[in-house]
Design an enzyme around this catalytic site. Structure first.
Site, PDB file in Angstrom:
ATOM      1  N   CYS A  34       0.829  -1.214   0.000  1.00 17.97           N
ATOM      2  CA  CYS A  34       0.000   0.000   0.000  1.00 17.97           C
ATOM      3  C   CYS A  34       0.854   1.251   0.000  1.00 17.97           C
ATOM      4  O   CYS A  34       0.336   2.348  -0.152  1.00 17.97           O
ATOM      5  CB  CYS A  34      -0.955   0.014   1.185  1.00 17.97           C
ATOM      6  SG  CYS A  34      -0.116   0.072   2.773  1.00 17.97           S
ATOM      7  N   ASP A  36       2.385   2.512   2.520  1.00 18.63           N
ATOM      8  CA  ASP A  36       2.404   3.192   3.807  1.00 18.63           C
ATOM      9  C   ASP A  36       3.808   3.134   4.406  1.00 18.63           C
ATOM     10  O   ASP A  36       4.507   2.125   4.290  1.00 18.63           O
ATOM     11  CB  ASP A  36       1.404   2.539   4.770  1.00 18.63           C
ATOM     12  CG  ASP A  36      -0.022   2.907   4.405  1.00 18.63           C
ATOM     13  OD1 ASP A  36      -0.190   3.757   3.511  1.00 18.63           O
ATOM     14  OD2 ASP A  36      -0.947   2.356   5.005  1.00 18.63           O
ATOM     15  N   CYS A  59      -2.612   4.707   6.835  1.00 19.60           N
ATOM     16  CA  CYS A  59      -4.033   4.682   7.133  1.00 19.60           C
ATOM     17  C   CYS A  59      -4.298   4.953   8.613  1.00 19.60           C
ATOM     18  O   CYS A  59      -3.384   4.990   9.432  1.00 19.60           O
ATOM     19  CB  CYS A  59      -4.594   3.315   6.765  1.00 19.60           C
ATOM     20  SG  CYS A  59      -4.058   2.030   7.900  1.00 19.60           S
ATOM     21  N   CYS A 103      -1.859  -3.659   9.565  1.00 17.63           N
ATOM     22  CA  CYS A 103      -1.422  -2.268   9.713  1.00 17.63           C
ATOM     23  C   CYS A 103      -0.633  -2.095  11.012  1.00 17.63           C
ATOM     24  O   CYS A 103       0.291  -1.287  11.085  1.00 17.63           O
ATOM     25  CB  CYS A 103      -2.611  -1.322   9.725  1.00 17.63           C
ATOM     26  SG  CYS A 103      -3.712  -1.535   8.321  1.00 17.63           S
TER      27      CYS A 103
HETATM   28 FE1  FES Z   1      -1.646   0.016   4.592  1.00 20.69          FE
HETATM   29 FE2  FES Z   1      -3.014   0.255   6.873  1.00 20.69          FE
HETATM   30  S1  FES Z   1      -3.786   0.263   4.847  1.00 20.69           S
HETATM   31  S2  FES Z   1      -0.896  -0.050   6.617  1.00 20.69           S
END
Ligand code: FES
Length: 144
Positions: A34, A36, A59, A103
Site C-alpha cells: 500500500c 504506507d 491509514c 497495519c
Molecule cells: Fe496500509 Fe493500513 S492500509 S498499513
C-alpha cells in the site's frame, strides 16, 4: 462500530507525533503493497527510552497503532520495548478489525528497526528480536 473508541481516539488525537532532534535511533519501515511508511525516532538514556516520536504516512489504523505503541514503550527499557508485539498494541487499543491487523505490524517493525539502529550505533550486535521479514507478514488489504 468497526473501530473501538480507543482506536478512534488515537487516530483523531495521535500521541507523540513528530521528530526528535539528534535522536539516538531512527527506524523506517514501509509496506510495499500500500506504500504506507512509518518512521520512528527514539531518545535513549542509560538503556531507557526517554522519548519517542513517530511520523506515519498511512491509514488510520497505522496511525492509531503507532500512537499506542509509542505510549507503550515510553519510559521502558530497550529490552522491554523489544518484546512489544503488534498483537499487544492491538489489544491495548481494544482490538482492530481482522483485516486491519497487518497495519499494526508497521508500528512493531518501526520500533524494531529503530532499536536495531540503536544497537548498531552502540557498536553492539543486533539481537534476533530486532529482526523481521519486511513486507512479508502484512499483505496490505487496503485495496491498493
Ligand atoms: Fe496500509 Fe493500513 S492500509 S498499513
Amino acid at each position: 462500530m468497526l473501530y473501538s473508541d480507543k482506536v478512534m481516539d488515537h487516530f483523531e488525537h495521535p500521541r507523540n507525533v513528530g521528530e526528535i532532534e539528534n535522536p539516538d535511533a531512527v527506524g523506517q519501515v514501509g509496506n510495499p503493497k500500500c506504500g504506507d511508511i512509518m518512521k520512528m525516532y527514539l531518545k535513549i538514556e542509560d538503556g531507557i527510552i526517554v522519548d519517542v516520536k513517530f511520523k506515519t504516512f498511512g491509514c488510520g489504523s497505522a496511525i492509531a497503532t503507532s500512537s499506542m505503541a509509542t505510549e507503550l514503550i515510553k519510559g521502558k527499557s530497550v529490552e522491554e520495548a523489544l518484546q512489544l508485539t503488534n498483537a499487544a498494541v492491538a489489544e491495548a487499543l481494544d482490538g482492530l478489525p481482522a483485516y486491519k491487523m497487518h497495519c499494526s505490524v508497521l508500528a512493531e517493525e518501526a520500533i524494531k528497526a529503530a532499536l536495531a539502529d540503536y544497537y548498531q550505533r552502540q557498536g553492539l550486535p543486533v539481537p534476533e528480536a530486532c529482526k523481521f521479514t519486511e513486507g512479508e507478514e502484512h499483505g496490505c488489504a487496503c485495496g491498493l
